[in-house]
Write a protein that holds these residues in place. Structure first.
Motif, PDB file in Angstrom:
ATOM      1  N   THR A  68      -2.326   2.758 -12.931  1.00 59.11           N
ATOM      2  CA  THR A  68      -1.523   1.974 -11.646  1.00 59.11           C
ATOM      3  C   THR A  68      -2.479   1.435 -10.483  1.00 59.11           C
ATOM      4  N   ASN A  69      -2.380   0.214 -10.178  1.00 57.86           N
ATOM      5  CA  ASN A  69      -3.102  -0.197  -9.108  1.00 57.86           C
ATOM      6  C   ASN A  69      -2.421  -1.273  -8.367  1.00 57.86           C
ATOM      7  N   CYS A  70      -1.609  -0.942  -7.251  1.00 55.74           N
ATOM      8  CA  CYS A  70      -0.673  -1.883  -6.609  1.00 55.74           C
ATOM      9  C   CYS A  70      -0.181  -1.269  -5.353  1.00 55.74           C
ATOM     10  N   SER A  71       0.475  -2.339  -4.664  1.00 54.53           N
ATOM     11  CA  SER A  71       1.144  -1.583  -3.267  1.00 54.53           C
ATOM     12  C   SER A  71       2.098  -0.738  -3.488  1.00 54.53           C
ATOM     13  N   ILE A  72       2.286   0.178  -2.691  1.00 52.36           N
ATOM     14  CA  ILE A  72       3.403   0.974  -2.528  1.00 52.36           C
ATOM     15  C   ILE A  72       4.963   0.436  -3.052  1.00 52.36           C
ATOM     16  N   GLU A  73       5.218  -0.908  -2.290  1.00 52.39           N
ATOM     17  CA  GLU A  73       6.164  -1.574  -2.731  1.00 52.39           C
ATOM     18  C   GLU A  73       6.442  -1.798  -3.966  1.00 52.39           C
ATOM     19  N   GLU A  74       5.496  -2.454  -4.706  1.00 52.54           N
ATOM     20  CA  GLU A  74       5.207  -2.934  -6.051  1.00 52.54           C
ATOM     21  C   GLU A  74       5.559  -1.571  -7.039  1.00 52.54           C
ATOM     22  N   VAL A 100       2.291   7.381   4.899  1.00 55.04           N
ATOM     23  CA  VAL A 100       0.863   6.715   5.322  1.00 55.04           C
ATOM     24  C   VAL A 100       0.526   5.661   4.599  1.00 55.04           C
ATOM     25  N   MET A 101       0.530   5.920   3.133  1.00 57.30           N
ATOM     26  CA  MET A 101      -0.279   4.954   2.381  1.00 57.30           C
ATOM     27  C   MET A 101       0.386   3.764   2.243  1.00 57.30           C
ATOM     28  N   GLY A 129      -7.906  -1.948   6.738  1.00 56.51           N
ATOM     29  CA  GLY A 129      -6.963  -1.475   7.514  1.00 56.51           C
ATOM     30  C   GLY A 129      -5.684  -0.838   6.577  1.00 56.51           C
ATOM     31  N   SER A 130      -6.014  -0.698   5.115  1.00 59.59           N
ATOM     32  CA  SER A 130      -5.126  -0.328   4.307  1.00 59.59           C
ATOM     33  C   SER A 130      -5.295   1.254   3.947  1.00 59.59           C
ATOM     34  N   VAL A 131      -4.329   1.840   3.877  1.00 55.79           N
ATOM     35  CA  VAL A 131      -4.565   3.215   3.199  1.00 55.79           C
ATOM     36  C   VAL A 131      -3.868   3.662   1.762  1.00 55.79           C
ATOM     37  N   VAL A 132      -5.361   3.515   0.915  1.00 51.21           N
ATOM     38  CA  VAL A 132      -4.992   3.902  -0.431  1.00 51.21           C
ATOM     39  C   VAL A 132      -4.542   5.258  -0.928  1.00 51.21           C
ATOM     40  N   GLY A 133      -3.740   5.581  -1.609  1.00 48.83           N
ATOM     41  CA  GLY A 133      -3.542   6.745  -2.070  1.00 48.83           C
ATOM     42  C   GLY A 133      -4.141   6.955  -3.609  1.00 48.83           C
ATOM     43  N   LEU A 134      -5.163   7.805  -3.537  1.00 48.60           N
ATOM     44  CA  LEU A 134      -5.808   8.092  -4.871  1.00 48.60           C
ATOM     45  C   LEU A 134      -4.902   9.434  -5.566  1.00 48.60           C
ATOM     46  N   ILE A 135      -4.278   9.168  -6.665  1.00 49.94           N
ATOM     47  CA  ILE A 135      -3.311  10.093  -7.218  1.00 49.94           C
ATOM     48  C   ILE A 135      -3.454  10.343  -8.557  1.00 49.94           C
ATOM     49  N   GLY A 136      -3.464  11.687  -8.918  1.00 50.40           N
ATOM     50  CA  GLY A 136      -3.462  11.869 -10.311  1.00 50.40           C
ATOM     51  C   GLY A 136      -3.663  13.514 -10.524  1.00 50.40           C
ATOM     52  N   PRO A 137      -3.217  13.883 -11.626  1.00 54.71           N
ATOM     53  CA  PRO A 137      -3.312  15.304 -11.883  1.00 54.71           C
ATOM     54  C   PRO A 137      -4.622  16.040 -11.825  1.00 54.71           C
ATOM     55  N   ASN A 138      -4.724  17.364 -11.725  1.00 53.55           N
ATOM     56  CA  ASN A 138      -6.108  18.018 -11.729  1.00 53.55           C
ATOM     57  C   ASN A 138      -6.855  17.570 -12.992  1.00 53.55           C
ATOM     58  N   GLY A 139      -8.064  17.379 -12.389  1.00 57.45           N
ATOM     59  CA  GLY A 139      -9.115  17.154 -13.601  1.00 57.45           C
ATOM     60  C   GLY A 139      -8.978  15.510 -13.907  1.00 57.45           C
ATOM     61  N   ALA A 140      -8.085  14.683 -13.040  1.00 63.86           N
ATOM     62  CA  ALA A 140      -8.056  12.935 -13.644  1.00 63.86           C
ATOM     63  C   ALA A 140      -9.456  12.428 -13.112  1.00 63.86           C
TER      64      ALA A 140
END
Length: 295
Positions: free
Chosen positions: A203-209, A189-190, A27-38
């Motif tokens: 970084t790997n944590c909740s959006i609040e953290e 949404v995440m 039920g979680s929505v995880v955002g996988l974020i990073g620059p181009n080519g990451a």
């Protein structure tokens, strides 16, 4: 739901993904974020068994290997470009992947595709193709949905619609792993963020953290701002100015309070500065690059 442990992916002899570990809970929505080519798309392809890797990937407790893709039967995905056949209608494309007609038509209704679903996909606009790709990913009630740049080509109304659908599915227990450069929409949404740079998770944590960790700037305002500026300069305190406030780091607050007291300056306002999510991401990436340069 999904767990990656020390995953490495190579293209030739070059290591693209380096010891990546993270989890996606039910039920979680995880955002996988990073620059181009990451390495965002490569990570998604690796999860789907499309690239060779070392390490361990498990889905709902079952390991995904080069010769065992059976755990992926309850995974929906949209990677890079929608996998559609241009000379079939939108509905015919959906039928190729659907195992439940009622579910298929519900998704067509949810994404408001009724007006063009019976037209050949070759005549679809970019946004229409993108919605069809999202629809394919949502077929057959998946437990995990992987979306690579799902907002690409969507207008404002479609973006809001997709956002609502993601929230609806996640509230029913479906997990999402989403990569997007439209951070303002992704933030809405995440529930967790995995920030990567150069194929590594930084970084790997909740959006609040994530927001709490990176909120290190404070705004202050005094009764005598010219004297305050001079005093901080005299004591070599790093600061910046924002309109009529001074912006300082959290670590400098103790020294600043002593300086203000010694100079008989009354502090009128002190508050946490709220940077945008985009600002936090950029700051985290800059800090990571800085620490790498020092090494």
């Amino acid at each position: 739901m999904l767990e990656l442990s020390n995953v490495n992916t190579f293209i030739g002899r070059r290591k693209i993904i380096n010891n990546v570990s993270f989890t996606v809970k039910d039920g979680s929505v995880v955002g996988l974020i990073g620059p181009n080519g990451a390495g965002k798309t490569t990570i998604m392809k690796t999860i789907l068994g499309l690239t060779k890797f070392t390490g361990v990937i498990t889905l709902n407790g079952k390991e995904i290997t080069e010769n065992n893709h059976s755990p992926l039967t309850k995974v929906g995905a949209l990677i890079e470009h929608p996998a559609i056949y241009p000379f079939l209608t939108g509905l015919e494309n959906l039928k190729l992947y659907s195992s439940n007609k009622i579910d298929m038509m519900n998704i067509v209704e949810q994404l408001k595709m009724n007006a063009y679903i019976d037209l050949k996909a070759k005549g679809y606009s970019l946004g229409m193709k993108q919605k069809l790709g999202i629809a394919i990913a949502l077929l057959n009630k998946p437990r995990l949905v992987i979306l690579d740049e799902p907002m690409n080509g969507l207008d404002i109304e479609a973006t809001i619609l997709v956002r609502k659908i993601i929230k609806q599915y996640s509230s029913s227990g479906t997990s999402f792993l989403i990569s997007s450069h439209i951070l303002g929409e992704l933030e809405k949404v995440m529930t967790a963020v995995v920030l990567i740079s150069d194929g590594r998770v930084i970084t790997n944590c909740s959006i609040e953290e994530f927001e709490k960790i990176n909120n290190q700037q404070y705004q202050l305002y005094t009764e005598n701002m010219p004297k305050t500026l001079q005093s901080l300069n005299d004591y070599n305190i790093n600061f910046s100015q924002s309109s009529n406030h001074i912006v300082v780091s959290r670590g400098a607050l103790s020294s600043i309070q002593k300086i203000l007291y010694q100079n008989n300056i009354l502090l009128l306002e002190l508050k946490l500065q709220q940077p945008s999510f985009e600002d936090l991401v950029v700051t985290s990436l800059k800090n990571h690059r800085g620490s790498q340069d020092e090494k």
